[in-house]
Design a protein around this motif. Structure first.
Motif, PDB file in Angstrom:
ATOM      1  N   ASP A 156     -35.565 -30.913 -35.690  1.00 25.12           N
ATOM      2  CA  ASP A 156     -34.252 -30.325 -35.937  1.00 25.12           C
ATOM      3  C   ASP A 156     -34.448 -29.002 -36.670  1.00 25.12           C
ATOM      4  OD1 ASP A 156     -31.733 -29.590 -36.825  1.00 25.12           O
ATOM      5  OD2 ASP A 156     -31.186 -31.580 -37.561  1.00 25.12           O
ATOM      6  N   THR A 158     -32.430 -26.507 -37.250  1.00 23.17           N
ATOM      7  CA  THR A 158     -31.366 -26.083 -38.163  1.00 23.17           C
ATOM      8  C   THR A 158     -31.515 -26.759 -39.518  1.00 23.17           C
ATOM      9  OG1 THR A 158     -29.906 -25.905 -36.245  1.00 23.17           O
ATOM     10  CG2 THR A 158     -28.885 -25.772 -38.417  1.00 23.17           C
ATOM     11  N   TYR A 200     -34.640 -25.459 -41.550  1.00 20.34           N
ATOM     12  CA  TYR A 200     -34.604 -24.123 -42.138  1.00 20.34           C
ATOM     13  C   TYR A 200     -33.401 -23.868 -43.042  1.00 20.34           C
ATOM     14  CZ  TYR A 200     -38.560 -22.693 -39.286  1.00 20.34           C
ATOM     15  OH  TYR A 200     -39.817 -22.592 -38.738  1.00 20.34           O
ATOM     16  N   PHE A 201     -32.347 -24.662 -42.886  1.00 23.55           N
ATOM     17  CA  PHE A 201     -31.132 -24.348 -43.632  1.00 23.55           C
ATOM     18  C   PHE A 201     -30.724 -25.415 -44.650  1.00 23.55           C
ATOM     19  CE2 PHE A 201     -31.000 -21.564 -40.019  1.00 23.55           C
ATOM     20  CZ  PHE A 201     -30.407 -20.397 -40.493  1.00 23.55           C
TER      21      PHE A 201
END
Length: 279
Positions: free
Chosen positions: A21, A23, A26-27
């Protein structure tokens, strides 16, 4: 090859997550934890709660869940049906897959409940069919039960259903009786049902021995009432074919024992459920 619930979860997660995943990676900070809830945006009936919980655990065993509603229970708009806590990445990664299962299965249970309520006060069962999502049959039929319906045959292996194409291939009464006798001898306990397209055909089938059920296919209410009189309680009668919520009570009033509805599983809109983070 047997497709288990566990393998279905693995397949669903694999197609969504793939190699990772990106996203969430990294977030969302690695050590972050959160609490979230799955909330009903509309009323319905619960089904699929356990599989939704297992999705989150499969993504990250540190994610904890608590079901506030059990399969078969009703909920209204605004109800929290599942609480989730643990690593934020795990919650976000499992969110869509868990909702996909839960929204469809709740939709089937809710649709089934509508049909069950629509036939009151007649003593008739609402049956499902084999018109299920490939790989999801056990889950979708469990959802039908959660909604108050009754499971018909699970597949081609557990119930004889002699339909029009079978009869066209080998349909004389003599040949049918021979086949029925073989089933009775070699597969004792297997239910045997024949499909009828006309009342004349039904009259012919009533002379056979060893049949337990007849499927009255695409007959109007007038013919169904005649069929019930002809049968005189001998066999279990099932009505099927294009029956809707608008027409099902009239069909139930004819006196048939069961009504099968493909729309319980093949024509449902995913129920509106959402995952919200809470403080």
């Amino acid at each position: 090859m047997e497709l288990t619930t566990e393998s279905l979860i693995h397949t669903a997660l694999a197609e969504d997550i793939g190699p990772g995943d990106v996203t969430a990676t990294y977030f969302v900070p690695e050590g972050m934890t959160s609490r979230a809830v799955i909330v009903a945006r509309e009323p319905g009936i619960v089904s699929g709660m356990e599989i939704a919980q297992r999705v989150f655990t499969e993504v990250d065993e540190r994610v904890k869940t608590q079901a506030l509603k059990r399969d078969g229970e009703s909920f209204v708009k605004g109800d929290v049906i599942l609480e989730i806590s643990g690593p934020t990445r795990g919650i976000l990664t499992g969110e869509r897959t868990a909702l996909n299962f839960l929204q469809r299965l709740c939709a089937i249970a809710t649709q089934t409940r509508r049909y069950v309520e629509a036939v009151k006060p007649h003593p008739v069962q609402i049956w499902d069919t084999r018109k299920t999502t490939p790989g999801w049959r056990l889950l979708e039929k469990a959802a039908v039960k959660a909604g108050g319906g009754t499971n018909h045959r699970m597949g081609l292996y557990d119930h004889v259903m002699v339909k029009d194409n079978h009869i066209a291939a080998n349909g004389s009464n003599e040949e049918l009786q021979k086949a029925i006798d073989r089933v009775r001898s070699e597969r004792p306990g297997t239910r045997i049902q024949l499909e009828c397209d006309t009342l004349d055909q039904m009259a012919r089938f009533l002379t056979l021995n060893g049949v337990e059920m007849l499927l009255m296919d695409n007959m109007g209410c007038e013919k169904l009432r005649e069929a019930v009189k002809m049968n005189a309680g001998k066999l279990w009668l099932e009505a099927s074919g294009g029956i809707t919520l608008d027409t099902i009570n009239d069909v139930a009033a004819t006196g048939v024992n069961a009504i099968s509805v493909g729309a319980l599983t093949h024509t449902v809109r995913a129920l509106d459920l959402g995952l919200d983070f809470v403080g």
